[in-house]
Write an enzyme that holds these catalytic residues in place. Sequence first.
Site, PDB file in Angstrom:
ATOM      1  N   LYS A 168       0.825  -1.207   0.000  1.00 35.79           N
ATOM      2  CA  LYS A 168       0.000   0.000   0.000  1.00 35.79           C
ATOM      3  C   LYS A 168       0.858   1.256   0.000  1.00 35.79           C
ATOM      4  O   LYS A 168       0.449   2.285  -0.543  1.00 35.79           O
ATOM      5  CB  LYS A 168      -0.964  -0.013   1.191  1.00 35.79           C
ATOM      6  CG  LYS A 168      -2.083  -1.022   1.018  1.00 35.79           C
ATOM      7  CD  LYS A 168      -3.222  -0.794   1.988  1.00 35.79           C
ATOM      8  CE  LYS A 168      -4.359  -1.781   1.748  1.00 35.79           C
ATOM      9  NZ  LYS A 168      -5.339  -1.768   2.830  1.00 35.79           N
TER      10      LYS A 168
ATOM     11  N   LYS B  43      -3.692 -11.910  -6.591  1.00 38.77           N
ATOM     12  CA  LYS B  43      -5.006 -12.145  -5.959  1.00 38.77           C
ATOM     13  C   LYS B  43      -6.066 -11.218  -6.552  1.00 38.77           C
ATOM     14  O   LYS B  43      -5.744 -10.105  -6.998  1.00 38.77           O
ATOM     15  CB  LYS B  43      -4.909 -11.999  -4.434  1.00 38.77           C
ATOM     16  CG  LYS B  43      -5.018 -10.606  -3.934  1.00 38.77           C
ATOM     17  CD  LYS B  43      -5.314 -10.525  -2.432  1.00 38.77           C
ATOM     18  CE  LYS B  43      -5.400  -9.042  -2.103  1.00 38.77           C
ATOM     19  NZ  LYS B  43      -5.669  -8.660  -0.782  1.00 38.77           N
TER      20      LYS B  43
ATOM     21  N   LYS C 143     -10.418  -5.587  -5.524  1.00 43.06           N
ATOM     22  CA  LYS C 143     -11.251  -4.542  -6.106  1.00 43.06           C
ATOM     23  C   LYS C 143     -10.406  -3.387  -6.627  1.00 43.06           C
ATOM     24  O   LYS C 143     -10.824  -2.637  -7.509  1.00 43.06           O
ATOM     25  CB  LYS C 143     -12.246  -4.035  -5.065  1.00 43.06           C
ATOM     26  CG  LYS C 143     -13.423  -3.337  -5.686  1.00 43.06           C
ATOM     27  CD  LYS C 143     -14.363  -2.752  -4.672  1.00 43.06           C
ATOM     28  CE  LYS C 143     -15.378  -1.858  -5.364  1.00 43.06           C
ATOM     29  NZ  LYS C 143     -16.220  -1.153  -4.411  1.00 43.06           N
TER      30      LYS C 143
HETATM   31  P1  TYM Z   1     -10.403  -7.312   3.479  1.00 40.92           P
HETATM   32  O1  TYM Z   1     -11.535  -6.372   3.690  1.00 40.92           O
HETATM   33  O2  TYM Z   1      -9.341  -6.939   2.512  1.00 40.92           O
HETATM   34  O3  TYM Z   1     -10.941  -8.724   3.057  1.00 40.92           O
HETATM   35  C1  TYM Z   1     -11.991  -9.375   3.764  1.00 40.92           C
HETATM   36  C2  TYM Z   1     -11.743 -10.873   3.748  1.00 40.92           C
HETATM   37  O4  TYM Z   1     -11.688 -11.349   2.405  1.00 40.92           O
HETATM   38  C3  TYM Z   1     -10.492 -12.119   2.225  1.00 40.92           C
HETATM   39  N1  TYM Z   1     -10.045 -11.948   0.818  1.00 40.92           N
HETATM   40  C4  TYM Z   1      -9.809 -12.954  -0.023  1.00 40.92           C
HETATM   41  N2  TYM Z   1      -9.902 -14.294   0.137  1.00 40.92           N
HETATM   42  C5  TYM Z   1      -9.611 -15.054  -0.939  1.00 40.92           C
HETATM   43  N3  TYM Z   1      -9.231 -14.551  -2.145  1.00 40.92           N
HETATM   44  C6  TYM Z   1      -9.118 -13.238  -2.346  1.00 40.92           C
HETATM   45  N4  TYM Z   1      -8.755 -12.758  -3.541  1.00 40.92           N
HETATM   46  C7  TYM Z   1      -9.416 -12.363  -1.258  1.00 40.92           C
HETATM   47  N5  TYM Z   1      -9.414 -11.010  -1.101  1.00 40.92           N
HETATM   48  C8  TYM Z   1      -9.798 -10.784   0.172  1.00 40.92           C
HETATM   49  C9  TYM Z   1      -9.501 -11.524   3.217  1.00 40.92           C
HETATM   50  O5  TYM Z   1      -8.471 -12.434   3.514  1.00 40.92           O
HETATM   51  C10 TYM Z   1     -10.402 -11.241   4.398  1.00 40.92           C
HETATM   52  O6  TYM Z   1     -10.566 -12.383   5.195  1.00 40.92           O
HETATM   53  N6  TYM Z   1      -7.586  -6.436   7.478  1.00 40.92           N
HETATM   54  C11 TYM Z   1      -8.733  -7.151   7.015  1.00 40.92           C
HETATM   55  C12 TYM Z   1     -10.009  -6.800   7.753  1.00 40.92           C
HETATM   56  C13 TYM Z   1      -9.911  -6.941   9.243  1.00 40.92           C
HETATM   57  C14 TYM Z   1      -9.968  -8.174   9.961  1.00 40.92           C
HETATM   58  C15 TYM Z   1      -9.890  -7.796  11.332  1.00 40.92           C
HETATM   59  C16 TYM Z   1     -10.045  -9.513   9.581  1.00 40.92           C
HETATM   60  C17 TYM Z   1      -9.828  -5.934  10.146  1.00 40.92           C
HETATM   61  N7  TYM Z   1      -9.817  -6.463  11.404  1.00 40.92           N
HETATM   62  C18 TYM Z   1      -9.892  -8.764  12.345  1.00 40.92           C
HETATM   63  C19 TYM Z   1     -10.058 -10.469  10.592  1.00 40.92           C
HETATM   64  C20 TYM Z   1      -9.985 -10.077  11.948  1.00 40.92           C
HETATM   65  C21 TYM Z   1      -8.970  -6.793   5.554  1.00 40.92           C
HETATM   66  O7  TYM Z   1      -8.564  -5.756   5.098  1.00 40.92           O
HETATM   67  O8  TYM Z   1      -9.731  -7.677   4.894  1.00 40.92           O
END
Ligand code: TYM
Length: 332
Positions: free
Chosen positions: A114, A196, A199
């Site tokens: 990022k 991966k 969006k």
């Molecule tokens: P975020 O919002 O980027 O993604 C949400 C969830 O989707 C999963 N994910 C994917 N899984 C498989 N293939 C993909 N291409 C893919 N893209 C996204 C992510 O692994 C995630 O599980 N930091 C985290 C949000 C967060 C969080 C937490 C998660 C904040 N606090 C506490 C667990 C526990 C995030 O940005 O996820």
Amino acid sequence: MEDKKLIFSGIQPTGTFTLGNYIGAVRNWGPLQDEYNCIYCVVDMHAITVRQDPVKLRQNTLNSYALLMACGIDVEKSILFIQSHVKTHAELNWILCCNTQFGELSRMTQFKDKSQKHPDDINAGLFTYPSLMAADILAYNADLVPVGVDQKQHLELARNIAQRFNQRYGDFFTVPEPYIAEIGAKVMSLQEPTKKMSKSDENPNACILILDDKDTIIRKCKRAVTDSEAEVVYREGKDGINNLMTIYSSVTGKDFAAIEAEFAGKGYGDFKIAVGEAVADHLEPVRSEFARLIQDKAYLKECYTAGAEKALRYSQRVLNKVYRKVGFVDKG
Ligand code: TYM
């Protein structure tokens, strides 16, 4: 809460989730509700580590909340809330920041990625993002955290922070375990299947959004990058086909052998259309439930207000104990 293991997970408010978010994480959250106590949250505080338009952020946060409900999260069974409504997350984050090393945070690949993408805004929140994520999880002493593979490094750090705190102040935090699906933990871009699905990809054809309509989903699948062979088999080196097979498998429940048999002797064109149709049909109930829920703002407000109250009650108890442990004077 009942005496079951506790699950915590969160998702950023992008408004409409990607198929990666859905397959890798969100679709697994609903079925976990019967076996575990589940706490899920829309992480709007994490979202502002990159620039956001305030009007859109508010809208996207509400949409994400409704979308989680449409994906099967039942507010009667789980606690579902918006992160910024529960002040204990920010408060615990401060304590955890004081127990997190600069070196650890500098090694996070998401921070590096990022920072590269937004070189004009490498802010302190972006740097300490994983500590806030640790606070989300540790504020509830969660046992398990269902996430996709890309969040594994952050979770490792949350574990290290918990262990360090426990060593310094005496055993307190549960050290959380990742809970990663066997299939679909990393859904890849349709255009560059070694990356991966995300969006933020500039090419809109790279990423399926779960609120895309049927035609759009089929079109994106038809344009998916594959290889120069013509065999639907799961094999190393066939990243594009492997990815489409993973997607097809997760929405139909068919295993790879069954998929290979189904498409033996057929070309990629047929396979891609079948994937697109299966994804769109699978997502249809989510889309229609979302359309219904998003109309009812009063009901949504009732749900997220109640969710925040429950989350605060729970996490405040944990935070009070943490404050005692680190030596803050009781408020009385
Ligand atoms: P975020 O919002 O980027 O993604 C949400 C969830 O989707 C999963 N994910 C994917 N899984 C498989 N293939 C993909 N291409 C893919 N893209 C996204 C992510 O692994 C995630 O599980 N930091 C985290 C949000 C967060 C969080 C937490 C998660 C904040 N606090 C506490 C667990 C526990 C995030 O940005 O996820």
